[in-house]
Write a protein that holds these residues in place. Structure first.
Motif, PDB file in Angstrom:
ATOM      1  N   GLY A  12      -1.416  14.332   2.696  1.00  0.00           N
ATOM      2  CA  GLY A  12      -1.827  13.231   2.225  1.00  0.00           C
ATOM      3  C   GLY A  12      -3.364  13.229   1.708  1.00  0.00           C
ATOM      4  O   GLY A  12      -3.764  12.201   1.376  1.00  0.00           O
ATOM      5  N   THR A  13      -3.865  14.263   1.435  1.00  0.00           N
ATOM      6  CA  THR A  13      -5.037  14.267   1.012  1.00  0.00           C
ATOM      7  C   THR A  13      -5.194  13.808  -0.503  1.00  0.00           C
ATOM      8  O   THR A  13      -3.985  14.186  -1.459  1.00  0.00           O
ATOM      9  CB  THR A  13      -5.756  15.662   1.134  1.00  0.00           C
ATOM     10  OG1 THR A  13      -5.057  16.762   0.653  1.00  0.00           O
ATOM     11  CG2 THR A  13      -5.936  16.124   2.693  1.00  0.00           C
ATOM     12  N   PRO A  69     -11.133  11.187  -5.264  1.00  0.00           N
ATOM     13  CA  PRO A  69     -11.624  10.107  -4.338  1.00  0.00           C
ATOM     14  C   PRO A  69     -11.216   8.798  -4.310  1.00  0.00           C
ATOM     15  O   PRO A  69     -10.917   8.179  -5.515  1.00  0.00           O
ATOM     16  CB  PRO A  69     -13.209  10.003  -4.438  1.00  0.00           C
ATOM     17  CG  PRO A  69     -13.531  11.607  -5.009  1.00  0.00           C
ATOM     18  CD  PRO A  69     -12.534  11.705  -6.062  1.00  0.00           C
ATOM     19  N   ILE A  70     -10.609   8.164  -3.446  1.00  0.00           N
ATOM     20  CA  ILE A  70      -9.859   6.899  -3.416  1.00  0.00           C
ATOM     21  C   ILE A  70     -10.632   5.837  -2.775  1.00  0.00           C
ATOM     22  O   ILE A  70     -10.938   6.118  -1.332  1.00  0.00           O
ATOM     23  CB  ILE A  70      -8.314   6.788  -2.897  1.00  0.00           C
ATOM     24  CG1 ILE A  70      -7.626   7.777  -4.013  1.00  0.00           C
ATOM     25  CG2 ILE A  70      -7.787   5.538  -3.064  1.00  0.00           C
ATOM     26  CD1 ILE A  70      -6.148   7.832  -3.401  1.00  0.00           C
ATOM     27  N   LEU A  71     -11.203   4.691  -3.115  1.00  0.00           N
ATOM     28  CA  LEU A  71     -11.879   3.641  -2.423  1.00  0.00           C
ATOM     29  C   LEU A  71     -10.928   2.216  -2.237  1.00  0.00           C
ATOM     30  O   LEU A  71     -10.372   1.965  -3.362  1.00  0.00           O
ATOM     31  CB  LEU A  71     -13.082   3.277  -3.144  1.00  0.00           C
ATOM     32  CG  LEU A  71     -14.042   2.059  -2.287  1.00  0.00           C
ATOM     33  CD1 LEU A  71     -14.347   2.419  -1.125  1.00  0.00           C
ATOM     34  CD2 LEU A  71     -15.141   1.651  -3.615  1.00  0.00           C
ATOM     35  N   GLU A  72     -10.413   1.905  -1.021  1.00  0.00           N
ATOM     36  CA  GLU A  72      -9.601   0.894  -0.975  1.00  0.00           C
ATOM     37  C   GLU A  72     -10.612  -0.423  -1.245  1.00  0.00           C
ATOM     38  O   GLU A  72     -11.631  -0.635  -0.289  1.00  0.00           O
ATOM     39  CB  GLU A  72      -9.040   0.800   0.515  1.00  0.00           C
ATOM     40  CG  GLU A  72      -7.906   1.747   0.467  1.00  0.00           C
ATOM     41  CD  GLU A  72      -7.022   1.332   1.845  1.00  0.00           C
ATOM     42  OE1 GLU A  72      -7.013   0.095   2.311  1.00  0.00           O
ATOM     43  OE2 GLU A  72      -6.314   2.269   2.212  1.00  0.00           O
ATOM     44  N   LYS A 107       1.188   9.794  -5.196  1.00  0.00           N
ATOM     45  CA  LYS A 107       1.874  10.983  -4.877  1.00  0.00           C
ATOM     46  C   LYS A 107       2.793  11.587  -6.041  1.00  0.00           C
ATOM     47  O   LYS A 107       2.798  12.665  -6.421  1.00  0.00           O
ATOM     48  CB  LYS A 107       2.809  10.684  -3.655  1.00  0.00           C
ATOM     49  CG  LYS A 107       3.322  12.010  -3.025  1.00  0.00           C
ATOM     50  CD  LYS A 107       3.980  11.979  -1.758  1.00  0.00           C
ATOM     51  CE  LYS A 107       4.935  13.174  -1.304  1.00  0.00           C
ATOM     52  NZ  LYS A 107       5.700  13.049  -0.233  1.00  0.00           N
ATOM     53  N   ASP A 108       3.569  10.703  -6.600  1.00  0.00           N
ATOM     54  CA  ASP A 108       4.430  11.229  -7.796  1.00  0.00           C
ATOM     55  C   ASP A 108       3.744  11.679  -9.111  1.00  0.00           C
ATOM     56  O   ASP A 108       3.998  12.554  -9.750  1.00  0.00           O
ATOM     57  CB  ASP A 108       5.195  10.122  -8.302  1.00  0.00           C
ATOM     58  CG  ASP A 108       6.425   9.760  -7.400  1.00  0.00           C
ATOM     59  OD1 ASP A 108       6.556  10.469  -6.423  1.00  0.00           O
ATOM     60  OD2 ASP A 108       6.926   8.595  -7.383  1.00  0.00           O
ATOM     61  N   LYS A 128       0.894  -1.267   0.039  1.00  0.00           N
ATOM     62  CA  LYS A 128       0.083   0.018  -0.065  1.00  0.00           C
ATOM     63  C   LYS A 128       0.833   1.239   0.005  1.00  0.00           C
ATOM     64  O   LYS A 128       0.736   2.118  -0.578  1.00  0.00           O
ATOM     65  CB  LYS A 128      -1.090  -0.097   1.476  1.00  0.00           C
ATOM     66  CG  LYS A 128      -1.505   1.301   1.398  1.00  0.00           C
ATOM     67  CD  LYS A 128      -2.567   1.328   2.457  1.00  0.00           C
ATOM     68  CE  LYS A 128      -3.352   2.418   2.714  1.00  0.00           C
ATOM     69  NZ  LYS A 128      -4.053   2.809   3.940  1.00  0.00           N
ATOM     70  N   THR A 129       1.887   1.326   0.753  1.00  0.00           N
ATOM     71  CA  THR A 129       2.772   2.293   0.900  1.00  0.00           C
ATOM     72  C   THR A 129       3.531   2.745  -0.657  1.00  0.00           C
ATOM     73  O   THR A 129       3.634   3.897  -0.901  1.00  0.00           O
ATOM     74  CB  THR A 129       4.057   2.129   1.883  1.00  0.00           C
ATOM     75  OG1 THR A 129       3.514   1.850   3.221  1.00  0.00           O
ATOM     76  CG2 THR A 129       5.012   3.347   1.874  1.00  0.00           C
ATOM     77  N   GLN A 130       3.980   1.552  -1.075  1.00  0.00           N
ATOM     78  CA  GLN A 130       4.368   1.666  -2.388  1.00  0.00           C
ATOM     79  C   GLN A 130       3.560   2.408  -3.666  1.00  0.00           C
ATOM     80  O   GLN A 130       3.762   3.351  -4.349  1.00  0.00           O
ATOM     81  CB  GLN A 130       4.762   0.653  -3.002  1.00  0.00           C
ATOM     82  CG  GLN A 130       5.541   0.512  -4.440  1.00  0.00           C
ATOM     83  CD  GLN A 130       6.999   1.321  -4.397  1.00  0.00           C
ATOM     84  OE1 GLN A 130       7.570   1.469  -3.240  1.00  0.00           O
ATOM     85  NE2 GLN A 130       7.154   1.798  -5.631  1.00  0.00           N
ATOM     86  N   VAL A 131       2.054   1.925  -3.497  1.00  0.00           N
ATOM     87  CA  VAL A 131       1.282   2.528  -4.310  1.00  0.00           C
ATOM     88  C   VAL A 131       0.943   3.905  -4.245  1.00  0.00           C
ATOM     89  O   VAL A 131       0.606   4.747  -5.147  1.00  0.00           O
ATOM     90  CB  VAL A 131      -0.334   1.714  -4.337  1.00  0.00           C
ATOM     91  CG1 VAL A 131      -1.583   2.323  -4.919  1.00  0.00           C
ATOM     92  CG2 VAL A 131       0.019   0.224  -4.581  1.00  0.00           C
TER      93      VAL A 131
END
Length: 440
Positions: free
Chosen positions: A324-325, A329-332, A314-315, A306-309
């Motif tokens: 970190g917003t 919209p992001i749905l896990e 972010k890039d 998850k951290t890598q994604v």
């Protein structure tokens, strides 16, 4: 496979291999050694290599000429003999000198993580742009390694008569040819990108919302994509089963038509030669209305993945670096829920129940998929507003558009207008659809 064969040739499918994961003291890794080894095995299997043995090799001090110590290299050579391995896969970046020296010491072809991922991308890329990007990355990788296959050639003589000084070596000629080819590829890629940009602008003008599936490689994105769309995108238990973006139309609650996009899987330590190609492929994500972050929640490295994604998002400027917003919209989507044992399922279930941004599913069995569709429909219609319009009854195009793209709540006669009878509509539209209607 002979050691004297072309060392820059493709990795043979079915080749027997030893997979080694160097664990260098003091170096920071996204995943622990065992999970990195499993990922390396997955990469090797994805290109059809037969793994005879695999292990983590601790490295206390990096040797510039070999990476490993002389004793470790000898142990690897013996393991190759015992397993009849013709290929050694090193899950790390090898310098050209290290790669050449290891091949001489082991008497076998050696390929590092970069070369392995390039092989996979080269085999899987299907679109014109994907093939161009991979070829460019291959050439960039190879130009520093030409010495491996051309050291046996003597310097060629140039010029005429007594004035003829030493000409360019074969390796210099090859490097010049590679640079020229890379220049042509970059021009072709620029043209392809311009065309893709025009296609994206056209899609942005279309009224249909876009849902992008992102996630670590082998998280189950393509399996979910196939279940939601009825498509037959390649979905296997392989790393990088999908390389080129694929799009299909789907229906969602409250949304008659949306576009679902399947993207390339993310991975840690992506080769630098492929970073540009990888980012360009993911540009489609920046135009999405909702991002579905598909996670293999059964994987022991799920948090590190998850951290890598999130780092890649972010890039791409999807996630703000300060707080970190997310601008989208992001749905896990916690996939492979069916593979969890009872205790782990209970612990994670508590977390999922307390979050509106997490959906538990199994793309393989279909468990949780109706809830996923309902949640996506809610997210896409969250900003929708109810608007009222009066449209000439003779304006069939705008009336048809309202029925096709909005949720028509009321339709009735509205008396006479300057140009004839009017129809009154009460319609629920999201901001994107409203802008489209007003521009008709």
């Amino acid at each position: 496979m002979s050691f004297d064969d072309d060392l820059l040739g493709e990795v043979s499918r079915g080749a027997k291999a030893l997979v080694i994961c160097p664990d260098i003291r003091g170096q920071a890794y996204d995943l622990d050694a065992e999970n990195r080894l499993r990922e390396a095995e997955g990469l090797a299997l994805a290109i059809g290599i037969e793994i005879e043995d695999s292990f983590v090799l601790p490295v206390r001090e990096v040797r510039p000429n070999l990476l490993f110590g002389a004793g470790q290299v000898e142990n690897v050579r013996i393991a190759c003999e015992q397993n009849e391995a013709e290929l050694v896969v090193v899950d790390g970046a090898l310098s050209p000198i290290q790669q050449r020296n290891l091949e001489e010491k082991l008497g076998r072809k050696v390929i590092d993580r970069t070369g392995l991922i390039l092989e996979i991308f080269g085999e899987r890329a299907a679109t014109a742009e994907g093939r161009l990007q991979v070829e460019l990355a291959h050439l960039d990788y190879q130009q520093s390694r030409l010495v491996r296959s051309w050291t046996h050639l003597e310097r060629q003589r140039g010029g005429f008569g007594f004035l003829g000084g030493p000409g360019e070596t074969q390796i210099e000629a090859d490097r010049r040819m590679i640079r020229q080819r890379m220049g042509r590829l970059r021009k072709e890629l620029e043209q392809v990108r311009k065309t893709r940009g025009l296609h994206r602008e056209r899609r942005e003008r279309a009224p249909w919302p876009v849902v992008a599936l992102v996630g670590y490689t082998n998280a189950g994105k393509s399996t979910l994509f196939n279940r939601l769309t009825g498509a037959e995108v390649m979905a296997e238990d392989l790393l990088f089963a999908t390389l080129d973006p694929t799009m299909r139309a789907i229906s969602l609650p409250g949304v008659e038509k949306a576009i679902l996009s399947d993207t390339v899987g993310f991975i840690s330590d992506l080769p630098t030669q492929l970073v540009a190609a990888f980012r360009a492929t993911l540009e489609e994500v920046t135009a999405a209305d909702v991002i579905c972050h598909v996670r293999d929640i059964s994987n022991s490295s799920a948090e590190a993945q998850k951290t890598q994604v999130l780092r890649v998002l972010k890039d791409l400027d999807v996630i703000d670096g300060e707080d970190g917003t997310s601008s989208i919209p992001i749905l896990e989507v916690w996939n492979k829920w069916d593979l969890l044992d009872g205790e782990k399922a209970y612990e994670l279930g508590q977390l999922a129940d307390n979050s509106e941004d997490i959906i538990r599913i199994s793309a393989m069995t279909g468990e949780g998929v109706p809830e996923l569709l309902a949640q996506l429909g809610e997210m896409l219609t969250a900003k929708a507003s109810v608007r009222e319009f009066e449209v000439p009854a003779s304006d069939g195009r705008r009336i048809a558009w309202l029925h096709a793209h909005g949720e028509v709540l009321v339709e009735e006669d509205a008396g006479e207008g300057a140009s004839g009878p009017l129809r009154r509509f009460v319609v629920r539209l999201n901001p994107k659809e409203l802008g489209q209607f007003e521009s008709l």
